[in-house]
Every structure is written in C-alpha cells, then in structure tokens.
Design a protein around this motif. Structure first.
Motif, PDB file in Angstrom:
ATOM      1  N   GLY A  39      -0.549   2.290 -26.934  1.00 24.46           N
ATOM      2  CA  GLY A  39      -0.847   1.926 -25.552  1.00 24.46           C
ATOM      3  C   GLY A  39      -0.454   3.030 -24.591  1.00 24.46           C
ATOM      4  O   GLY A  39       0.332   3.914 -24.910  1.00 24.46           O
ATOM      5  N   ASP A  40      -1.023   2.980 -23.427  1.00 23.76           N
ATOM      6  CA  ASP A  40      -0.715   3.967 -22.404  1.00 23.76           C
ATOM      7  C   ASP A  40       0.546   3.568 -21.659  1.00 23.76           C
ATOM      8  O   ASP A  40       0.923   2.409 -21.606  1.00 23.76           O
ATOM      9  CB  ASP A  40      -1.868   4.074 -21.400  1.00 23.76           C
ATOM     10  N   THR A  41       1.169   4.559 -21.061  1.00 18.33           N
ATOM     11  CA  THR A  41       2.273   4.282 -20.153  1.00 18.33           C
ATOM     12  C   THR A  41       1.705   4.237 -18.750  1.00 18.33           C
ATOM     13  O   THR A  41       0.656   4.804 -18.468  1.00 18.33           O
ATOM     14  CB  THR A  41       3.358   5.370 -20.239  1.00 18.33           C
ATOM     15  N   TRP A  42       2.380   3.542 -17.874  1.00 15.44           N
ATOM     16  CA  TRP A  42       1.916   3.441 -16.495  1.00 15.44           C
ATOM     17  C   TRP A  42       3.114   3.289 -15.588  1.00 15.44           C
ATOM     18  O   TRP A  42       4.124   2.713 -15.970  1.00 15.44           O
ATOM     19  CB  TRP A  42       0.973   2.242 -16.340  1.00 15.44           C
ATOM     20  N   PRO A  43       3.044   3.835 -14.392  1.00 16.89           N
ATOM     21  CA  PRO A  43       4.136   3.632 -13.445  1.00 16.89           C
ATOM     22  C   PRO A  43       4.011   2.237 -12.836  1.00 16.89           C
ATOM     23  O   PRO A  43       3.011   1.907 -12.225  1.00 16.89           O
ATOM     24  CB  PRO A  43       3.923   4.722 -12.399  1.00 16.89           C
ATOM     25  N   ASN A  44       5.007   1.412 -13.059  1.00 12.85           N
ATOM     26  CA  ASN A  44       5.004   0.060 -12.525  1.00 12.85           C
ATOM     27  C   ASN A  44       5.582   0.107 -11.119  1.00 12.85           C
ATOM     28  O   ASN A  44       6.753   0.402 -10.935  1.00 12.85           O
ATOM     29  CB  ASN A  44       5.826  -0.866 -13.422  1.00 12.85           C
ATOM     30  N   GLU A  45       4.761  -0.165 -10.126  1.00  9.23           N
ATOM     31  CA  GLU A  45       5.170  -0.010  -8.735  1.00  9.23           C
ATOM     32  C   GLU A  45       5.506  -1.337  -8.057  1.00  9.23           C
ATOM     33  O   GLU A  45       5.561  -1.408  -6.837  1.00  9.23           O
ATOM     34  CB  GLU A  45       4.078   0.725  -7.968  1.00  9.23           C
ATOM     35  N   HIS A  46       5.717  -2.377  -8.840  1.00  7.25           N
ATOM     36  CA  HIS A  46       6.092  -3.657  -8.258  1.00  7.25           C
ATOM     37  C   HIS A  46       7.451  -3.521  -7.577  1.00  7.25           C
ATOM     38  O   HIS A  46       8.322  -2.792  -8.051  1.00  7.25           O
ATOM     39  CB  HIS A  46       6.143  -4.730  -9.343  1.00  7.25           C
ATOM     40  N   HIS A  47       7.666  -4.216  -6.493  1.00  8.08           N
ATOM     41  CA  HIS A  47       8.893  -4.054  -5.713  1.00  8.08           C
ATOM     42  C   HIS A  47      10.140  -4.569  -6.426  1.00  8.08           C
ATOM     43  O   HIS A  47      11.249  -4.214  -6.048  1.00  8.08           O
ATOM     44  CB  HIS A  47       8.746  -4.743  -4.347  1.00  8.08           C
ATOM     45  N   ARG A  48       9.993  -5.374  -7.467  1.00 10.55           N
ATOM     46  CA  ARG A  48      11.164  -5.908  -8.167  1.00 10.55           C
ATOM     47  C   ARG A  48      11.499  -5.166  -9.452  1.00 10.55           C
ATOM     48  O   ARG A  48      12.420  -5.550 -10.165  1.00 10.55           O
ATOM     49  CB  ARG A  48      10.944  -7.388  -8.457  1.00 10.55           C
ATOM     50  N   VAL A  49      10.780  -4.108  -9.774  1.00  8.73           N
ATOM     51  CA  VAL A  49      11.035  -3.353 -11.001  1.00  8.73           C
ATOM     52  C   VAL A  49      12.350  -2.607 -10.867  1.00  8.73           C
ATOM     53  O   VAL A  49      12.570  -1.870  -9.914  1.00  8.73           O
ATOM     54  CB  VAL A  49       9.884  -2.364 -11.295  1.00  8.73           C
ATOM     55  N   LYS A  50      13.227  -2.833 -11.837  1.00  5.48           N
ATOM     56  CA  LYS A  50      14.540  -2.200 -11.790  1.00  5.48           C
ATOM     57  C   LYS A  50      14.657  -1.031 -12.771  1.00  5.48           C
ATOM     58  O   LYS A  50      15.343  -0.057 -12.496  1.00  5.48           O
ATOM     59  CB  LYS A  50      15.605  -3.260 -12.109  1.00  5.48           C
ATOM     60  N   TYR A  51      13.984  -1.143 -13.917  1.00  2.00           N
ATOM     61  CA  TYR A  51      14.081  -0.121 -14.958  1.00  2.00           C
ATOM     62  C   TYR A  51      12.688   0.438 -15.270  1.00  2.00           C
ATOM     63  O   TYR A  51      11.704  -0.294 -15.238  1.00  2.00           O
ATOM     64  CB  TYR A  51      14.678  -0.724 -16.235  1.00  2.00           C
TER      65      TYR A  51
END
Length: 106
Positions: A39-51
C-alpha cells in the motif's frame, strides 16, 4: 514575544511536527518477514492525528520520549490503526535511550 523550542520543528502551517521518521532499529528489523509494501503511504492531515503512522514505510520508525506517551495508549493507537489499514507495527521500549520506538513491520 513567543519563544519556540529549537528542538521542535514547525510545519508551514505553524503546527508542531514532533516526530521524525527514521530507519528502524535492528531489533525491529528482526521482526520484518517481507519488505514488499502493498500500500501507499499518505500524509494524514486530520486535526486529531497524533502520530505519523500513515507515513511509515516498512522498515522505518519514529521515536517518542517515554515521558511524553503512555505505553498502553501508544500500543492501542498503533494496533487500531494497523487493523483499519491492514498494516503491522511494533512498539519497542528502549530503556537505555528513554524512548519508545514505533516501527512498521508489515
């Protein structure tokens, strides 16, 4: 005047980006059986993402000082994310460096 700690990188949006992605330790690499990434990696830009779990490739990790995270909470977060996204992680406690290592192993 606000002072910003030099050890905490700041993103373009002004939010703190505290965890750098680095190559996993030999201890974590022993647990990897297959380096093929499905699978691909993606930058998770949700405001609650901690790690930065979504950005890890197999064989890479990030570290967290022991004083900044609960071991149980960290293990729970990585387990839930892994199950939802078909990935496997390991959390290794390095007492000699006073940090947790979160590495992607599949």
């Amino acid at each position: 005047m606000n002072l910003i700690a030099l050890s905490t990188p700041i993103s373009d949006e002004g939010s703190a980006v505290p965890y750098m992605i680095i190559e996993a330790s030999p201890e974590a690499k022993k647990l990897i059986t297959d380096y093929s990434d499905k699978g691909d990696t993606w930058p998770n830009e949700h405001h609650r993402v901690k790690y930065p779990l979504s950005e890890l490739k197999i064989g890479y990790c990030f570290t967290i000082p022991i004083s900044e995270a609960s071991e149980l909470g960290l293990r729970t977060s990585t387990s839930i994310f892994g199950k939802k996204n078909n990935r496997k992680f390991t959390v290794i406690k390095h007492r000699e460096y006073s940090c947790f290592e979160v590495a992607r192993i599949a």
